[in-house]
Enzyme design. Structure first.
Site, PDB file in Angstrom:
ATOM      1  N   GLU A  78       0.788  -1.232   0.000  1.00  0.00           N
ATOM      2  CA  GLU A  78       0.000   0.000   0.000  1.00  0.00           C
ATOM      3  C   GLU A  78       0.826   1.291   0.000  1.00  0.00           C
ATOM      4  O   GLU A  78       0.501   2.223   0.723  1.00  0.00           O
ATOM      5  CB  GLU A  78      -0.975  -0.006   1.191  1.00  0.00           C
TER       6      GLU A  78
HETATM    7  C1  ACM Z   1      -2.369  -5.252   4.111  1.00  0.00           C
HETATM    8  O1  ACM Z   1      -3.468  -5.617   4.550  1.00  0.00           O
HETATM    9  N1  ACM Z   1      -2.214  -4.000   3.701  1.00  0.00           N
HETATM   10  C2  ACM Z   1      -1.247  -6.149   4.020  1.00  0.00           C
END
Ligand code: ACM
Length: 726
Positions: A331
């Site tokens: 992310e």
């Molecule tokens: C995640 O849930 N961003 C690994």
């Protein structure tokens, strides 16, 4: 974890429900006609054969160690006997006796097992119990630890006291990596939380504790080379290195690995509080207090970053003996990299193409640092890139495709997509989510690269006072998926055994049940009368926290420091009361022949209890406990939907189908109850009530339809397909 785009995960989880064919449990049963033990074991062993007979467990029960002996084994025996003592109130000799001939349990292993728990450990064991003796054999002490947990689960009682059934077990895990990730960054989880969860893990034969130690909201590990990291990034809540050594020793005693995660280069706000110069855009930065995906990301073009990472990761490599270090990698939203002309110029100058290329370049640097410190890189599936050096392990969270892609490209991988226990989905969904389903198209060699999976306990919405009920007992179902043969997938039987294992988890100090009672009493207020508390408990047992990441949208003001002591925190995932109600409704409606009057009585009584509890909670002046304000409207809704159920039952039992207007009103009422308000809870009984309403309305058709056609007819009416969204 992405608050802004949970739909991806939701789609995945829905797809998991479609996972196909499931054979019955391959438990060999004796052909003898004597009644045999019901298998309560979780996880179910690879091979299990009960025979008639019982080995009595009395105060003369004695353990002898036949082969290899060491301190870890002795401590495990002592712990096991201590647990039996607590369960039986018998006084047992906790020290092994010298003579195998006089022992009730003989333990025979050949060697110690790896001093640092490892993925290559042979965890197999055999357990043979006759009417006079139990024998536990394993190649090493870790196998004995697994076998002892099975033995502990086999203890049972009858009119003559405690006993072990006569049984022969040959057991070994299906997958080598069976983990639980605990996020200690969003909400701090101190050492006692970790230890009791390690005990729970051992009980169900999980073998990897993955600690998510750094994120935007906290830097939770003591660095001695860079103490500013934790002193500025943690609010004082972090594990000291001594505490980590304590956790590792506790885990090692139970044959469990400890894999640390330091999330890089995104999710890195807590790093740049003390090192703004290492961020991709100028600071200053403060610890993040909200949930979601944030912009701060480390600057891979800055050589000072690699010097710090070399110091820090070198230090962590010494502290954590495991072969792997998890570097996160998930992310990075690219906002800071896009906004930095310098970083974009670096990408062009180095021919890296785009941000993904820069991320891969960063991972190559990280991989080299880790290799220098003797560690293997593991990262969330965003790190999968043709440039990622081997050996690396891909941790699949966005979908099973990344696990398959990694395996095809020669990387080992583990699955967490489908095991996100923070999404509050029922155990049945996680249980049917197989890292290697029967339909896999991977070759045998590629399948070998699938190491297993991990349940993930992200901690946005849990505190030490609620975390146990979010992790357990559902994680036991995941543990079984990862340990037991693929064919062990009967959901009803899983739930039957999950109820048993849930009580055993309390035995090792897991607090879900106790915390639930405490949370409800706290919400009711200290002046609440006993019947008010009881009514609130009834309500709390029949609601669930909203699923996926909807709570953030319903309670947008909640930040890290808020106490999580509301109704949603009293509620637990996968309501057992709702499941039991659904079972009664199914039996009542779908049993061939006459309507089942016994089930009908149960349903009517249950609806009356819910209606009364709803009215009681809703009618209580909230002034005495302000947190009850949002609870009152939920309680009112429970009272109302219970009436819908009561009316439907009355129509069914009287044989008079209600008119169309009643049906429309009922559906509207049930529909309103499916739209959670600020309390962020939902009613898992609504689908059962929809079925009752449909059955009441359609009852005249029942006699003309075959049982399966009747079932399908009702389901089609109760759960019409959603209109297409354009
Ligand atoms: C995640 O849930 N961003 C690994």
């Amino acid at each position: 974890m992405d608050n802004s785009s949970p739909s991806l995960l939701r789609l995945r989880l829905a797809a998991m429900l479609a996972i196909g064919f499931c054979a019955s449990i391959p438990i060999a049963r004796s052909t003898d006609s004597a009644p045999l033990m019901e298998n309560d074991l979780m996880p179910v062993p690879a091979q299990l054969r009960f025979s008639p007979g019982r080995l009595r467990v009395t105060e003369t029960f004695a353990v002898a160690v036949g082969g290899h002996d060491d301190a870890r084994l002795q401590a495990a025996i002592s712990r096991a006997l201590r647990r039996w003592e607590a369960r039986t109130a018998l006084k047992l000799d906790r020290v092994a006796v010298a003579s195998a001939a006089s022992a009730t349990l003989v333990i025979d292993s050949r060697e110690a097992g790896h001093s640092i728990p490892s993925i290559d450990e042979d965890e197999s064991y055999t357990l043979d119990i006759t009417a006079s003796k139990a024998t536990l054999r394993a190649p090493n002490v870790v196998g004995v630890l697994r076998g002892l947990e099975t033995l502990l689960q086999l203890l049972n009682r009858d009119a003559d006291g405690f006993f072990l059934p006569v049984v022969s077990i040959h057991d070994r895990p299906r997958f080598a990596w069976r983990g639980l990730m605990i996020d200690v960054a969003r909400h701090w989880q101190p050492i006692d939380v970790i230890k009791r969860n390690l005990d729970g893990m051992a009980l169900v034969k999980l073998n990897v504790l993955h600690l998510h130690l750094t994120d935007d909201q906290g830097f939770r590990i003591e660095s001695r080379t860079h103490p500013e990291l934790q002193s500025s990034g943690s609010d004082g809540h972090y594990f000291t290195q001594d505490q980590i050594r304590d956790i590792i020793a506790y885990a090692q005693a139970r044959g469990i690995r400890v894999v640390p995660e330091f999330d890089l280069p995104g999710h890195a706000t807590s790093w740049v509080v003390s090192h703004p110069e290492l961020a991709s855009l100028p600071g200053p930065y403060a610890i993040e207090r909200h949930w979601g995906v944030f912009n701060p990301v480390l600057d891979p073009t800055n050589e000072a970053l690699y010097r710090l990472l070399d110091d820090f990761l070198g230090e962590m490599a010494q502290l954590f003996p495991d072969a792997c270090i998890h570097i996160g990698g998930d992310e990075n939203n690219g906002v800071q990299w896009n906004a930095s002309p310098r970083i974009q110029a670096f990408i062009r100058e180095h021919g890296l193409k785009d941000n993904a290329g820069l991320h891969a370049w960063f991972n190559r640097r990280l991989s080299a640092i880790l290799a220098r410190h003797g560690k293997t890189l593991i990262g969330w599936d965003e790190v999968l890139h043709p440039d990622l050096p081997q050996p690396a392990i891909i941790h699949s969270w966005r979908g099973p495709e990344s696990l398959a892609a990694a395996a095809r490209q020669g990387y080992r991988g583990i699955l967490s997509n489908g095991y996100y226990i923070d999404l509050i989905h029922p155990a049945s969904e996680h249980y049917l989510n197989d890292p290697l389903p029967a339909t896999t198209t991977l070759t045998i060699e590629e399948q070998r690269r699938v190491l297993g999976g991990e349940a993930t306990m992200w901690s946005e919405w849990v505190t030490p006072a609620t975390i146990d009920s979010r992790i357990w007992p559902r994680t036991a179902a995941i543990a079984e998926r990862l340990w037991s043969p693929r064919e062990v997938c009967d959901v009803n039987d899983m739930y039957r055994r999950l109820a048993v294992v849930s009580v055993r988890l309390e035995e090792v100090g897991l607090d879900g049940e106790r915390q639930h009672g405490f949370m409800v009493r706290h919400l009711a207020g200290e002046q609440a009368a006993a019947e008010d508390v009881k009514a609130l408990l009834t309500l709390a047992d029949i609601i669930e926290p909203v699923k996926d990441y909807r709570r953030g949208g319903l309670q947008p003001g909640v930040v890290q420091s808020d106490p999580l002591t509301n109704l949603a925190d009293c509620a637990r995932p996968d309501s057992a009361a709702a499941r039991s109600f659904a079972e009664s409704v199914n039996r009542f409606l779908f049993q061939p022949g006459q309507l089942d009057r016994v089930q009908a009585a149960k349903i009517v009584q249950q609806l009356e209890i819910w209606n009364a509890a709803g009215r009681k909670v809703a009618g209580r002046p909230a002034g005495t406990a302000p947190a009850l304000n949002e609870t009152a409207s939920v309680a009112q809704a429970l009272a109302e939907i219970s009436v819908v159920g009561q009316d439907a039952m009355q129509a069914l039992l009287s044989g008079h189908a209600p008119d169309g207007r009643w049906v429309i009103q009922c559906r509207a009422q049930l529909h309103r109850a499916t739209e959670p308000g600020p309390a962020a809870v939902e009613f898992p009984i609504v689908p059962s009530l929809e079925l009752l309403v449909a059955a009441a309305a359609e009852q005249d058709q029942r006699s003309s339809l075959a049982p399966e056609a009747w079932r399908q007819h009702l389901r089609a009416i109760a759960f019409p397909p959603a209109p297409p969204t354009s």
